[in-house]
Each structure stands twice: as C-alpha cells, then as structure tokens.
Design a protein around this motif. Structure first.
Motif, PDB file in Angstrom:
ATOM      1  N   ALA A   1      13.353  -5.887  -2.400  1.00  0.00           N
ATOM      2  CA  ALA A   1      12.987  -4.783  -1.504  1.00  0.00           C
ATOM      3  C   ALA A   1      13.942  -3.607  -1.683  1.00  0.00           C
ATOM      4  CB  ALA A   1      12.995  -5.254  -0.058  1.00  0.00           C
ATOM      5  N   LEU A   2      15.230  -3.908  -1.772  1.00  0.00           N
ATOM      6  CA  LEU A   2      16.222  -2.851  -1.992  1.00  0.00           C
ATOM      7  C   LEU A   2      16.042  -2.206  -3.360  1.00  0.00           C
ATOM      8  CD1 LEU A   2      19.426  -4.555  -0.514  1.00  0.00           C
ATOM      9  CD2 LEU A   2      18.116  -2.658   0.486  1.00  0.00           C
ATOM     10  N   LYS A   3      15.673  -3.010  -4.346  1.00  0.00           N
ATOM     11  CA  LYS A   3      15.418  -2.488  -5.690  1.00  0.00           C
ATOM     12  C   LYS A   3      14.248  -1.506  -5.665  1.00  0.00           C
ATOM     13  CE  LYS A   3      14.175  -4.042 -10.363  1.00  0.00           C
ATOM     14  NZ  LYS A   3      13.831  -5.233 -11.207  1.00  0.00           N
ATOM     15  N   ALA A   4      13.191  -1.878  -4.941  1.00  0.00           N
ATOM     16  CA  ALA A   4      12.021  -1.008  -4.833  1.00  0.00           C
ATOM     17  C   ALA A   4      12.363   0.286  -4.099  1.00  0.00           C
ATOM     18  CB  ALA A   4      10.894  -1.742  -4.110  1.00  0.00           C
ATOM     19  N   ALA A   5      13.134   0.168  -3.023  1.00  0.00           N
ATOM     20  CA  ALA A   5      13.513   1.345  -2.233  1.00  0.00           C
ATOM     21  C   ALA A   5      14.346   2.319  -3.066  1.00  0.00           C
ATOM     22  CB  ALA A   5      14.290   0.911  -0.998  1.00  0.00           C
ATOM     23  N   LYS A   6      15.211   1.776  -3.920  1.00  0.00           N
ATOM     24  CA  LYS A   6      16.047   2.615  -4.782  1.00  0.00           C
ATOM     25  C   LYS A   6      15.192   3.421  -5.755  1.00  0.00           C
ATOM     26  CE  LYS A   6      20.011   2.422  -7.937  1.00  0.00           C
ATOM     27  NZ  LYS A   6      20.990   1.521  -8.631  1.00  0.00           N
ATOM     28  N   VAL A   7      14.181   2.781  -6.313  1.00  0.00           N
ATOM     29  CA  VAL A   7      13.270   3.481  -7.224  1.00  0.00           C
ATOM     30  C   VAL A   7      12.507   4.572  -6.483  1.00  0.00           C
ATOM     31  CG1 VAL A   7      11.236   3.232  -8.705  1.00  0.00           C
ATOM     32  CG2 VAL A   7      13.021   1.496  -8.747  1.00  0.00           C
ATOM     33  N   LEU A   8      12.031   4.259  -5.283  1.00  0.00           N
ATOM     34  CA  LEU A   8      11.293   5.239  -4.485  1.00  0.00           C
ATOM     35  C   LEU A   8      12.157   6.447  -4.136  1.00  0.00           C
ATOM     36  CD1 LEU A   8       9.374   2.861  -2.047  1.00  0.00           C
ATOM     37  CD2 LEU A   8       8.406   4.175  -3.928  1.00  0.00           C
ATOM     38  N   LYS A   9      13.444   6.215  -3.960  1.00  0.00           N
ATOM     39  CA  LYS A   9      14.357   7.301  -3.602  1.00  0.00           C
ATOM     40  C   LYS A   9      14.749   8.150  -4.807  1.00  0.00           C
ATOM     41  CE  LYS A   9      18.824   8.277  -1.399  1.00  0.00           C
ATOM     42  NZ  LYS A   9      20.029   7.688  -0.748  1.00  0.00           N
ATOM     43  N   ASN A  10      15.050   7.500  -5.917  1.00  0.00           N
ATOM     44  CA  ASN A  10      15.618   8.216  -7.073  1.00  0.00           C
ATOM     45  C   ASN A  10      14.599   8.633  -8.124  1.00  0.00           C
ATOM     46  OD1 ASN A  10      18.184   7.846  -5.950  1.00  0.00           O
ATOM     47  ND2 ASN A  10      18.468   5.889  -7.002  1.00  0.00           N
ATOM     48  N   ASN A  11      13.432   8.006  -8.117  1.00  0.00           N
ATOM     49  CA  ASN A  11      12.441   8.298  -9.169  1.00  0.00           C
ATOM     50  C   ASN A  11      11.063   8.552  -8.573  1.00  0.00           C
ATOM     51  OD1 ASN A  11      14.320   5.766 -10.297  1.00  0.00           O
ATOM     52  ND2 ASN A  11      14.201   7.511 -11.703  1.00  0.00           N
TER      53      ASN A  11
ATOM     54  N   LEU B   1       0.832  -1.208   0.000  1.00  0.00           N
ATOM     55  CA  LEU B   1       0.000   0.000   0.000  1.00  0.00           C
ATOM     56  C   LEU B   1       0.863   1.252   0.000  1.00  0.00           C
ATOM     57  CD1 LEU B   1      -2.709   1.550   0.374  1.00  0.00           C
ATOM     58  CD2 LEU B   1      -2.366   1.290   2.845  1.00  0.00           C
ATOM     59  N   TYR B   2       1.879   1.261   0.843  1.00  0.00           N
ATOM     60  CA  TYR B   2       2.749   2.423   0.987  1.00  0.00           C
ATOM     61  C   TYR B   2       3.461   2.738  -0.334  1.00  0.00           C
ATOM     62  CZ  TYR B   2       6.261   5.512   3.084  1.00  0.00           C
ATOM     63  OH  TYR B   2       7.063   6.583   3.397  1.00  0.00           O
ATOM     64  N   ALA B   3       3.974   1.691  -0.995  1.00  0.00           N
ATOM     65  CA  ALA B   3       4.649   1.890  -2.284  1.00  0.00           C
ATOM     66  C   ALA B   3       3.684   2.458  -3.319  1.00  0.00           C
ATOM     67  CB  ALA B   3       5.242   0.573  -2.772  1.00  0.00           C
ATOM     68  N   ASN B   4       2.425   2.047  -3.249  1.00  0.00           N
ATOM     69  CA  ASN B   4       1.419   2.549  -4.186  1.00  0.00           C
ATOM     70  C   ASN B   4       1.020   3.992  -3.883  1.00  0.00           C
ATOM     71  OD1 ASN B   4       1.381   0.080  -5.470  1.00  0.00           O
ATOM     72  ND2 ASN B   4      -0.471  -0.648  -4.457  1.00  0.00           N
ATOM     73  N   GLU B   5       1.217   4.420  -2.653  1.00  0.00           N
ATOM     74  CA  GLU B   5       0.846   5.784  -2.267  1.00  0.00           C
ATOM     75  C   GLU B   5       1.839   6.827  -2.776  1.00  0.00           C
ATOM     76  OE1 GLU B   5      -1.470   4.789   1.958  1.00  0.00           O
ATOM     77  OE2 GLU B   5       0.653   5.351   1.956  1.00  0.00           O
ATOM     78  N   VAL B   6       3.080   6.415  -3.018  1.00  0.00           N
ATOM     79  CA  VAL B   6       4.106   7.374  -3.463  1.00  0.00           C
ATOM     80  C   VAL B   6       3.748   8.003  -4.802  1.00  0.00           C
ATOM     81  CG1 VAL B   6       6.537   7.692  -4.054  1.00  0.00           C
ATOM     82  CG2 VAL B   6       5.909   6.243  -2.109  1.00  0.00           C
ATOM     83  N   PRO B   7       3.420   7.202  -5.838  1.00  0.00           N
ATOM     84  CA  PRO B   7       3.028   7.831  -7.103  1.00  0.00           C
ATOM     85  C   PRO B   7       1.703   8.581  -7.030  1.00  0.00           C
ATOM     86  CG  PRO B   7       2.773   5.446  -7.213  1.00  0.00           C
ATOM     87  CD  PRO B   7       3.531   5.734  -5.953  1.00  0.00           C
ATOM     88  N   ASP B   8       0.860   8.230  -6.075  1.00  0.00           N
ATOM     89  CA  ASP B   8      -0.437   8.907  -5.915  1.00  0.00           C
ATOM     90  C   ASP B   8      -0.339  10.149  -5.035  1.00  0.00           C
ATOM     91  OD1 ASP B   8      -1.898   7.224  -7.532  1.00  0.00           O
ATOM     92  OD2 ASP B   8      -2.518   5.893  -5.914  1.00  0.00           O
ATOM     93  N   PHE B   9       0.868  10.540  -4.665  1.00  0.00           N
ATOM     94  CA  PHE B   9       1.077  11.635  -3.710  1.00  0.00           C
ATOM     95  C   PHE B   9       0.320  12.910  -4.096  1.00  0.00           C
ATOM     96  CE2 PHE B   9       3.524  15.476  -2.588  1.00  0.00           C
ATOM     97  CZ  PHE B   9       3.488  15.384  -1.205  1.00  0.00           C
ATOM     98  N   SER B  10       0.517  13.399  -5.301  1.00  0.00           N
ATOM     99  CA  SER B  10      -0.081  14.681  -5.707  1.00  0.00           C
ATOM    100  C   SER B  10      -1.596  14.585  -5.825  1.00  0.00           C
ATOM    101  CB  SER B  10       0.529  15.156  -7.029  1.00  0.00           C
ATOM    102  OG  SER B  10       0.344  14.189  -8.043  1.00  0.00           O
ATOM    103  N   THR B  11      -2.095  13.461  -6.383  1.00  0.00           N
ATOM    104  CA  THR B  11      -3.545  13.314  -6.540  1.00  0.00           C
ATOM    105  C   THR B  11      -4.217  13.122  -5.180  1.00  0.00           C
ATOM    106  OG1 THR B  11      -3.259  10.938  -6.947  1.00  0.00           O
ATOM    107  CG2 THR B  11      -3.364  12.379  -8.863  1.00  0.00           C
ATOM    108  N   ASP B  12      -3.580  12.379  -4.284  1.00  0.00           N
ATOM    109  CA  ASP B  12      -4.132  12.198  -2.935  1.00  0.00           C
ATOM    110  C   ASP B  12      -4.185  13.526  -2.182  1.00  0.00           C
ATOM    111  OD1 ASP B  12      -4.486   9.510  -3.339  1.00  0.00           O
ATOM    112  OD2 ASP B  12      -2.720   8.883  -2.212  1.00  0.00           O
ATOM    113  N   LYS B  13      -3.110  14.274  -2.304  1.00  0.00           N
ATOM    114  CA  LYS B  13      -3.038  15.559  -1.605  1.00  0.00           C
ATOM    115  C   LYS B  13      -4.096  16.534  -2.118  1.00  0.00           C
ATOM    116  CE  LYS B  13       0.551  18.524   0.340  1.00  0.00           C
ATOM    117  NZ  LYS B  13       1.980  18.901   0.296  1.00  0.00           N
TER     118      LYS B  13
END
Length: 298
Positions: A257-267, A191-203
């Motif tokens: 998990a580390l791969k996902a975290a890297k994407v969340l950090k850099n992209n 859920l948390y990973a899915n919330e990152v791309p939805d940040f602007s629309t959720d806000k």
C-alpha cells in the motif's frame, strides 16, 4: 481469440468479487452447516454479475468517448481497447453484458427456490441495477462523483452480506456489515488508483470522480485515507470481537500500500509507472482477503 475474450471480460479482476463472497459465506462455518448448493449458485451469480458489469462499463465508456482519448492498453485502467482496435464491437459488449446478467438472474431464481425466500431476488435486482447504473445512462453514477461509493457497496456489503445471508438467511446484519468494510474500502481503493492515470481522459469527457475532485497531484492523499480506513476497520472488527487476532497478519499489506501511494505521489502523470500502483493495490486486496478467508476457516 481466447486471450481477447479474457481481456474483454477482465477475468483477473474477478478476485475483487469472488474473495469477499467466499469470506462472507464462511463466516458462520463453525456454527452452521454449510449450504454448498446455495454457495455455488451464489458464486455463479456473483461472477456473472461482475462480468456483466465489466462489459457494460467498457460499452458505456466507449459510447461516452472516455476510452477513445488514449488508445494505449495498460491492463489495469483505460478500458480493454478491443472496441477501439475494432476486435469487438460495442454491440458485442452490450449483448455479452445482457447474457451474463440473464445468467446471474437465473442463478438467483434457483437460489431463491433453494432458500425458499424471494428476498434474494429483490436484493439481486437492486445490485444488478446499481452495477449497470454505475456505467450507463441515465444515471451513469461513475460520472457523478459517487462511483466510488457504488463500488464500495457492491464489492463490500453486497458480497460479504450476500454470502452471509445465503448461509444464515439473516439480513440485514450488523456483524456481516462490519466485516464487509475492509474489502469494500480496498476495492474502492483499486478503483481510485485506476482513476489517477485516467485523470485527463476522464476530465475531457466530463467523467467526474474523487480524483478529478482532488486533482491528480493531490490524489495520493485520498489513497492514504482509503488505506487508513481499510486497516482501521480490520482493527475495529477485532475490537468488536467479530474477528480474532489472526487478521492482524493482514497488516503486512501496508507495505505494498505504501509502495502504491509513493508512486501516486511521485509519478502521478506517468501511466506506465501508475500501472504499478494499481497492481500493488490489487495485491493489498488479495492479501487481506486471503487472511480473512483463512481466519473464517480456522
């Protein structure tokens, strides 16, 4: 048409509920006879409740305007977009959500007859109420910074302890609660990973969650924390003697998990690449789930 129905139901996400329930049901496999009719009725209730929750979530996010902010379909987040594309109506989603809720309720009624206890009906009623309250008013918990906690409870303790209860008639139980922690936290991480791309629309629509609290740029820190908690809880269960050493194999899931975290950090603003982080997080959940299920069987 079938492809649209599968998309509306979010069928691929059923692993998030089916795997924990199967694991909880198999924990006592070596020490007790397996209640197959109870398991099948429980599984039907789990799947139906999950589908009902998926459908009512799309309905609620359409009503709030969240899913209208970005009309693109990404597969993992942002809704199915079938309402926005006028393929299905909001009323269709509501009716389907009610249908699956009723299916789940009937399954639980038969389950209570088999188990000869009304406790299962009380527990199910609480779960269904929480699943709907996550999305719809007046509570709409996903909008109040507690949605992640609700998902943890529904996809961790509720499922693992529920499967355990059907086989043992024991509730509450410390062991089954502890065993539910890894999968509960990992579903929360999805859920948390899915919330990152939805940040602007959720806000934009006032949908407040942990990502809007931390900010999109720092969201990867919360993801790291969830992963640490998930893998620590596996080690903790081993230390308590609730699991053998075989679940240590699930630590291989650290790599996606580390791969996902890297994407969340850099992209963190690239929705296309962020879909990859969601996919990797689902892989983490699947790997850990399968290892735990195999552990229960062996």
């Amino acid at each position: 048409m079938l492809a649209n129905i599968i998309t509306a139901l979010r069928v691929p996400f059923l692993t998030a509920s089916v795997f924990p329930f199967i694991f909880g049901s198999l924990v006592l496999l070596k020490t007790k006879s397996f209640n197959l009719p109870g398991f099948l009725l429980g599984l039907l209730a789990v799947i139906s409740t999950h589908l009902s929750a998926n459908l009512i979530n799309d309905y609620a996010d359409s009503k709030s305007g969240a899913d209208w902010q970005d009309m693109s379909f990404y597969g993992f987040f942002g809704g199915s977009k079938l309402i926005q594309k006028k393929i299905f109506s909001e009323q269709f989603y509501l009716n389907a959500a009610v249908f699956f809720a009723i299916t789940a309720a009937l399954s639980v009624i038969f389950l209570s007859i088999i188990l000869r206890t009304f406790v299962v009906i009380v527990l199910f009623s609480s779960i269904l109420l929480l699943a709907w309250a996550y999305s719809v008013k007046p509570l709409q918990l996903a909008y109040r910074k507690v949605g992640e906690i609700v998902i943890f409870l529904l996809f961790g303790p509720a499922l693992v302890m529920g499967g355990y209860f059907i086989q043992s008639k024991i509730f509450p139980d410390f062991k089954s609660f502890m065993l539910s922690l890894p999968l509960g936290v990992l579903t929360c991480a999805i859920l948390y990973a899915n919330e990152v791309p939805d940040f602007s629309t959720d806000k934009a629509v006032g949908k407040n969650n942990w990502v809007t609290l931390l900010g999109q740029k720092n969201a990867y820190l919360g993801y790291y924390l969830l992963m640490v908690l998930a893998f620590f809880s596996i080690v903790l269960n081993i230390c308590f003697g609730f699991l053998g050493v075989l679940p240590l194999l699930s630590l291989a899931a650290i790599f996606p998990a580390l791969k996902a975290a890297k994407v969340l950090k850099n992209n963190f603003q690239d929705k296309i690449k962020l879909a990859g982080s969601s996919k990797s997080t689902i892989q983490v959940h699947a790997i850990v789930s399968i290892v735990l299920i195999i552990t229960a069987i062996l």
